[in-house]
Design a protein around this motif. Structure first.
Motif, PDB file in Angstrom:
ATOM      1  N   LYS A 151      33.091  51.345 -21.801  1.00 14.93           N
ATOM      2  CA  LYS A 151      31.713  51.531 -22.266  1.00 14.93           C
ATOM      3  C   LYS A 151      31.670  51.318 -23.777  1.00 14.93           C
ATOM      4  O   LYS A 151      32.552  51.790 -24.509  1.00 14.93           O
ATOM      5  N   PHE A 152      30.642  50.613 -24.226  1.00 16.48           N
ATOM      6  CA  PHE A 152      30.468  50.317 -25.640  1.00 16.48           C
ATOM      7  C   PHE A 152      29.169  50.976 -26.107  1.00 16.48           C
ATOM      8  O   PHE A 152      28.100  50.717 -25.546  1.00 16.48           O
ATOM      9  N   VAL A 153      29.296  51.835 -27.115  1.00 18.70           N
ATOM     10  CA  VAL A 153      28.174  52.646 -27.576  1.00 18.70           C
ATOM     11  C   VAL A 153      27.865  52.292 -29.026  1.00 18.70           C
ATOM     12  O   VAL A 153      28.742  52.383 -29.898  1.00 18.70           O
ATOM     13  N   SER A 154      26.622  51.889 -29.291  1.00 15.66           N
ATOM     14  CA  SER A 154      26.220  51.572 -30.667  1.00 15.66           C
ATOM     15  C   SER A 154      25.822  52.855 -31.396  1.00 15.66           C
ATOM     16  O   SER A 154      25.172  53.738 -30.831  1.00 15.66           O
ATOM     17  N   ILE A 155      26.229  52.934 -32.666  1.00 11.92           N
ATOM     18  CA  ILE A 155      25.899  54.081 -33.510  1.00 11.92           C
ATOM     19  C   ILE A 155      25.330  53.523 -34.815  1.00 11.92           C
ATOM     20  O   ILE A 155      26.063  53.311 -35.791  1.00 11.92           O
ATOM     21  N   PRO A 156      24.032  53.258 -34.839  1.00 15.78           N
ATOM     22  CA  PRO A 156      23.454  52.605 -36.029  1.00 15.78           C
ATOM     23  C   PRO A 156      23.577  53.425 -37.300  1.00 15.78           C
ATOM     24  O   PRO A 156      23.635  52.854 -38.393  1.00 15.78           O
ATOM     25  N   THR A 157      23.615  54.748 -37.188  1.00 13.18           N
ATOM     26  CA  THR A 157      23.709  55.578 -38.391  1.00 13.18           C
ATOM     27  C   THR A 157      25.052  55.438 -39.100  1.00 13.18           C
ATOM     28  O   THR A 157      25.187  55.840 -40.256  1.00 13.18           O
ATOM     29  N   GLN A 158      26.052  54.877 -38.405  1.00 10.43           N
ATOM     30  CA  GLN A 158      27.358  54.632 -39.009  1.00 10.43           C
ATOM     31  C   GLN A 158      27.702  53.144 -39.063  1.00 10.43           C
ATOM     32  O   GLN A 158      28.811  52.778 -39.460  1.00 10.43           O
ATOM     33  N   ALA A 159      26.767  52.282 -38.633  1.00 15.51           N
ATOM     34  CA  ALA A 159      27.007  50.832 -38.554  1.00 15.51           C
ATOM     35  C   ALA A 159      28.247  50.540 -37.708  1.00 15.51           C
ATOM     36  O   ALA A 159      29.067  49.681 -38.046  1.00 15.51           O
ATOM     37  N   GLN A 160      28.362  51.236 -36.572  1.00 20.25           N
ATOM     38  CA  GLN A 160      29.555  51.126 -35.737  1.00 20.25           C
ATOM     39  C   GLN A 160      29.193  50.905 -34.270  1.00 20.25           C
ATOM     40  O   GLN A 160      28.088  51.230 -33.822  1.00 20.25           O
ATOM     41  N   ILE A 161      30.174  50.386 -33.539  1.00 18.29           N
ATOM     42  CA  ILE A 161      30.171  50.389 -32.076  1.00 18.29           C
ATOM     43  C   ILE A 161      31.470  51.053 -31.637  1.00 18.29           C
ATOM     44  O   ILE A 161      32.550  50.678 -32.103  1.00 18.29           O
ATOM     45  N   TRP A 162      31.363  52.052 -30.771  1.00 21.71           N
ATOM     46  CA  TRP A 162      32.535  52.752 -30.247  1.00 21.71           C
ATOM     47  C   TRP A 162      32.867  52.229 -28.852  1.00 21.71           C
ATOM     48  O   TRP A 162      31.995  51.761 -28.119  1.00 21.71           O
ATOM     49  N   LYS A 163      34.143  52.368 -28.504  1.00 19.92           N
ATOM     50  CA  LYS A 163      34.599  51.973 -27.173  1.00 19.92           C
ATOM     51  C   LYS A 163      35.156  53.184 -26.436  1.00 19.92           C
ATOM     52  O   LYS A 163      36.005  53.909 -26.963  1.00 19.92           O
TER      53      LYS A 163
END
Length: 479
Positions: free
Chosen positions: A75-87
């Motif tokens: 699963k890939f989760v976007s986190i715009p507040t950190q400019a990141q995508i987590w896996k």
């Protein structure tokens, strides 16, 4: 293009500001009575870090906005507040945090939004940059990401209005193109490598007297600030229709698609929702909706019937006996105060007052004076447990210990409205922003949910990744 907009406009950027949140704060999450019997209970997978104070000021916290799954169950989760995508791995454990780190300007809501996995092995991410005032921000548009987390610009998106930013949001795969919702511009873009054009909707020309009123358009700007319109996207299996959540208008739209991939005019499919955000679909073509404004997960049948699958319970206005028992344990008189909790619902406040007065007494050096203060409290509280409270005062051995008790009691009182919901490990819907189905055999009926918690009702906010078994296989993502 770099456009400055107000903080208020930025807060609206993910579709939650200015929308009345339904139901108030909650104490326990539960399946609705109207839900089908084959729907399970919400399960908490991961709790992200909430912001420290206002979500608009650093540190912003880890606020997840979108989730996608590949064929291996990652699963890939976007986190715009950190400019990141987590896996997250197939077992739902975080494995790369972050999987992608975009160039960060440390500005509010400048980062990845919608993510989608292409079965051909690529990941696409929409990226919001027009809210930035920095020339160092990544380009506004869509990025292509490989399996190692390396990214490159796929296509830039711009609405050509200097004073009105675009907001690329969700992504759907249509044959050889990407469909991308633009929540501020009120259109659906068709995107190919290096090329974008309007696929559905009408771009605003900037004339304040000529703002589009089509179903796809967002509500008109307020005081010059854009409002939120088209958001989550979901194609049917045979790609003959696209469903679009219009967050600001509380609607879900249906756009039929001809055999050449051209859209018909959008029509309202469902209305009167809170603030619909992310969408998913099962093999029976039921839509699943993350209703951001109502803190609910909905299922919409092909006929447009709406069913609540999960929501938060109601808040009780008075402190319960169980909550008071917890407070009593913190004041070291659990048994005595528990009895009092059955007699009155305000014992927590009384205990706090007694503890504070005892603290004052203990600031003197005479133990007898402390006991006298406790006896004076008898008149103020007028309860049947004064002698028990006096005993508590006598049992307190030092001023420091009494001060600690007072602080603990005050903290417990402040948390009573969310004590059941606010503990670690309790699944709470806190502005759900997106939903997607698992892809492995044991997860095909599991709906994965991200809670944005941008304008949360809870203290602290509850950004998280959760899942809900809905009893029907999800529709697989295909080209």
């Amino acid at each position: 293009m770099r456009t400055t907009i107000s903080r208020r406009a930025a807060l609206k950027a993910l579709g939650v500001s200015g929308v009345a949140l339904a139901g108030g704060a909650a104490v326990i999450s539960a399946q609705s009575d109207e839900a089908s019997s084959n729907v399970g209970e919400l399960e908490l997978i991961y709790e992200f870090e909430p912001p420290e104070g206002s979500p608009q000021e650093p540190p912003f916290g880890q606020l997840p906005e979108n989730v996608a799954a590949d064929e291996s169950g990652n699963k890939f989760v976007s986190i715009p507040t950190q400019a990141q995508i987590w896996k997250f791995g197939p077992d739902d454990e975080p494995v790369e945090t972050p999987f992608v780190q975009f160039e960060s300007t440390e500005e509010f809501l400048v980062g990845p939004t919608g993510v989608e996995f292409d079965p051909n092995g690529r990941i696409y991410s929409a990226f919001v940059s027009d809210l930035s005032t920095s020339t160092d921000a990544e380009t506004n548009g869509v990025y292509e990401i490989d399996t190692d987390g390396e990214y490159e610009l796929y296509a830039e998106i711009s609405n050509d209005l200097e004073e009105f930013p675009s907001f690329p949001n969700d992504i759907a795969l249509l044959e050889n193109s990407l469909l991308v919702s633009d929540s501020f511009s009120g259109v659906i873009w068709e995107v190919q490598r290096g090329r974008t054009e309007v696929w559905a909707g009408e771009l605003w020309d900037g004339n304040q007297y000529n703002f589009p009123t089509t179903p796809l358009a967002p509500p008109a700007p307020v005081a010059g600030s854009p409002q939120f319109g088209p958001n989550g996207l979901q194609l049917t299996e045979d790609k003959d229709a696209l469903y679009v959540a219009n967050t600001g208008k509380g609607t879900i739209l249906e756009i039929t698609i001809d055999s050449f991939g051209n859209p018909d005019e959008p029509e309202v499919f469902v209305d009167d929702l809170g603030a619909p955000d992310g969408l998913a679909m099962d093999v029976e073509e039921n839509l699943y909706v993350a209703d951001n404004g109502a803190n609910q997960i909905l299922r919409v049948s092909p006929d447009g019937d709406v069913e609540v699958l999960a929501e938060n319970g109601d808040v009780e206005e008075t402190t319960t006996a169980n909550e008071t028992t917890t407070i009593a344990n913190e004041t070291t008189t659990a048994n005595e105060t528990t009895t009092t909790a059955n007699e009155t619902t305000t014992i927590a406040n009384e205990t706090t007052t007694i503890a504070n007065e005892t603290t004052t007494a203990n600031e003197t050096t005479t133990a007898n004076e402390t006991t006298t203060t406790a006896n004076e409290t008898t008149t103020a509280n007028e309860t049947t447990t004064v002698n028990e409270t006096t005993t508590t005062a006598n049992e307190t051995t030092t001023a420091n210990e009494t001060t600690t008790t007072a602080n603990e009691t005050t903290t417990a009182e402040e948390q009573t409205t969310t004590e059941m919901a606010g503990q670690t490990g309790v699944p709470i819907l806190d502005q759900p922003a997106d939903v997607t189905f698992g892809t492995t055999d044991d997860q095909r009926t599991s709906l994965y949910i991200v809670n944005l918690a941008l304008d949360s009702q809870f203290e602290p906010p509850k950004p998280s990744l959760m899942k809900l078994d809905v009893g029907i296989d999800g529709l697989r993502i295909t080209r």
